[in-house]
Write a protein that holds these residues in place. Structure first.
Motif, PDB file in Angstrom:
ATOM      1  N   LYS A 252      16.428  -1.502  59.073  1.00  0.00           N
ATOM      2  CA  LYS A 252      17.238  -0.286  59.172  1.00  0.00           C
ATOM      3  C   LYS A 252      17.042   0.599  57.942  1.00  0.00           C
ATOM      4  O   LYS A 252      16.891   1.817  58.048  1.00  0.00           O
ATOM      5  CB  LYS A 252      18.712  -0.656  59.325  1.00  0.00           C
ATOM      6  N   ASP A 253      17.028  -0.016  56.771  1.00  0.00           N
ATOM      7  CA  ASP A 253      16.857   0.754  55.545  1.00  0.00           C
ATOM      8  C   ASP A 253      15.467   1.393  55.489  1.00  0.00           C
ATOM      9  O   ASP A 253      15.319   2.560  55.093  1.00  0.00           O
ATOM     10  CB  ASP A 253      17.064  -0.154  54.332  1.00  0.00           C
TER      11      ASP A 253
ATOM     12  N   SER B   8       7.578   9.242  62.321  1.00  0.00           N
ATOM     13  CA  SER B   8       8.838   9.390  61.586  1.00  0.00           C
ATOM     14  C   SER B   8      10.048   8.991  62.424  1.00  0.00           C
ATOM     15  O   SER B   8      11.160   8.880  61.901  1.00  0.00           O
ATOM     16  CB  SER B   8       9.010  10.835  61.119  1.00  0.00           C
TER      17      SER B   8
ATOM     18  N   ALA C 242      12.441   8.102  58.132  1.00  0.00           N
ATOM     19  CA  ALA C 242      13.018   9.306  58.747  1.00  0.00           C
ATOM     20  C   ALA C 242      13.308  10.388  57.710  1.00  0.00           C
ATOM     21  O   ALA C 242      13.169  11.583  57.983  1.00  0.00           O
ATOM     22  CB  ALA C 242      14.292   8.948  59.501  1.00  0.00           C
ATOM     23  N   SER C 243      13.705   9.984  56.494  1.00  0.00           N
ATOM     24  CA  SER C 243      14.066  10.950  55.457  1.00  0.00           C
ATOM     25  C   SER C 243      12.858  11.522  54.727  1.00  0.00           C
ATOM     26  O   SER C 243      12.984  12.487  53.968  1.00  0.00           O
ATOM     27  CB  SER C 243      15.000  10.278  54.443  1.00  0.00           C
TER      28      SER C 243
ATOM     29  N   MET D 118      13.629   2.169  58.110  1.00  0.00           N
ATOM     30  CA  MET D 118      13.614   3.228  59.118  1.00  0.00           C
ATOM     31  C   MET D 118      14.229   4.510  58.563  1.00  0.00           C
ATOM     32  O   MET D 118      13.725   5.610  58.788  1.00  0.00           O
ATOM     33  CB  MET D 118      14.364   2.779  60.366  1.00  0.00           C
ATOM     34  N   GLU D 119      15.329   4.350  57.830  1.00  0.00           N
ATOM     35  CA  GLU D 119      15.980   5.517  57.236  1.00  0.00           C
ATOM     36  C   GLU D 119      15.071   6.157  56.193  1.00  0.00           C
ATOM     37  O   GLU D 119      15.025   7.383  56.064  1.00  0.00           O
ATOM     38  CB  GLU D 119      17.315   5.097  56.617  1.00  0.00           C
TER      39      GLU D 119
END
Length: 246
Positions: free
Chosen positions: A11-12, A71, A18-19, A14-15
Motif C-alpha cells: 500500500k505504501d 502510476s 501514485a504520488s 502504491m501511494e
C-alpha cells in the motif's frame, strides 16, 4: 485486525508510485533497501512486490530490478477472499480424486505465472474434485504446488480426500496460513482438462489461482483450479469502508 505486513508495504509503495515519488520508468529501491526501510523480512518485501506486479504497476527483471510500469492499477476490482475457513468448508463438501503427482524444478516461466521461486524444487498434485451427489460431472481440475520439503503431505492428501492440501500442511508441519491471494480469469478448457471433467473441449471455463501465505507473506502453497462455466459461480460482497468516530 491489524493490516498484514506485506499488504502495508504494498500500500505504501502504491501511494509512492501514485504520488510520483517513484515515477513511471524509474526503479524501486532494491529488496535489501526495502527490507531496511520497512524493517521487514525479504519474504514480506517479495510478497508486496508480487502484489504490485499482479496489478500491472511494476515489472521485475533479473540484474535490473523492479521497474515502475504504471502510476495506477489496471482496470477492474481486485477481489480478496472473505476467509480461509470458507475454502476449508468448500473442500469438505467435495471429494478429491488424485490423478497424478510429479516433482519438478521451477523454471522462469512457471515461477512468473505461479509466484514460485525459480530453481527451487516443488511437487504438483493434480486432481479432480467431485460432489458425491453428481459423480458424472466433476466440479473442477486442480493443480496444487508446494515445495518438496512438504512432500510427506502427498500421502496425507490421499488418506484425507475431503481436506485442503494447504490445511494438511498447516496441521502436519505446524505452519499457519494468514492470507490467500486470489486471481480469477476466464479461460477455454484444454482437451486434457475437458476429457477429465466430461466437458466440451474449447468451451468457456473459470480459472482461479490461489496463493496461500503466512503472516510474513512467505508463499506456502499455490493452487490453480479450472471449472467448466456451468459448474461454479463465484460470489463476493464488497462493503464501503466507514470512518470511525470517537
Amino acid at each position: 485486525m491489524s493490516q498484514l505486513r506485506y499488504a502495508g508495504v504494498a500500500k505504501d509503495l502504491m501511494e509512492g508510485i501514485a504520488s510520483g515519488k517513484y515515477p513511471v520508468g524509474s526503479l524501486l529501491p532494491t529488496e535489501f533497501e526495502l527490507c531496511e526501510l520497512y524493517e521487514v523480512s525479504r519474504h514480506t518485501v517479495r510478497a508486496a512486490i508480487t502484489q504490485l506486479q499482479s496489478q500491472g504497476l511494476v515489472s521485475r527483471r533479473k540484474r535490473v530490478g523492479t521497474r515502475v510500469e504504471a502510476s495506477a492499477p489496471k482496470g477492474g476490482y481486485s477481489q480478496s477472499l472473505a476467509s480461509v475457513t470458507d475454502l476449508v468448508h468448500l473442500a469438505e463438501t467435495q471429494v478429491r480424486s488424485i490423478q497424478s503427482v510429479h516433482h519438478f524444478v521451477a523454471d522462469i516461466a512457471q515461477a512468473k505465472r505461479l509466484g514460485l521461486e525459480p530453481g527451487e524444487h516443488y511437487f504438483c498434485v493434480s486432481s479432480i474434485r467431485v460432489d458425491q451427489e453428481n459423480l458424472r460431472a466433476p466440479l473442477c481440475w486442480t493443480d496444487v504446488y508446494a515445495q518438496d520439503i512438504y512432500a510427506e503431505v502427498i500421502e496425507l492428501a490421499e488418506k484425507h480426500p475431503d481436506e485442503l492440501i494447504a490445511a494438511l500442511i498447516e496441521q502436519h508441519f505446524g505452519r499457519h496460513i494468514d492470507v490467500v491471494d486470489q486471481q480469477v480469469r476466464a479461460v477455454l478448457l484444454s482437451a486434457e482438462i475437458s476429457k477429465s471433467l466430461n466437458a466440451e473441449a474449447g468451451s468457456p471455463g473459470l480459472n482461479i489461482l490461489r496463493q496461500y501465505r503466512d503472516e510474513e507473506g512467505a508463499l506456502m502453497v499455490v493452487s490453480e483450479t479450472t471449472h467448466p462455466q456451468d459448474r461454479f459461480t463465484l460470489v463476493s460482497q464488497m462493503r464501503r469502508e466507514r470512518n470511525s468516530t470517537s
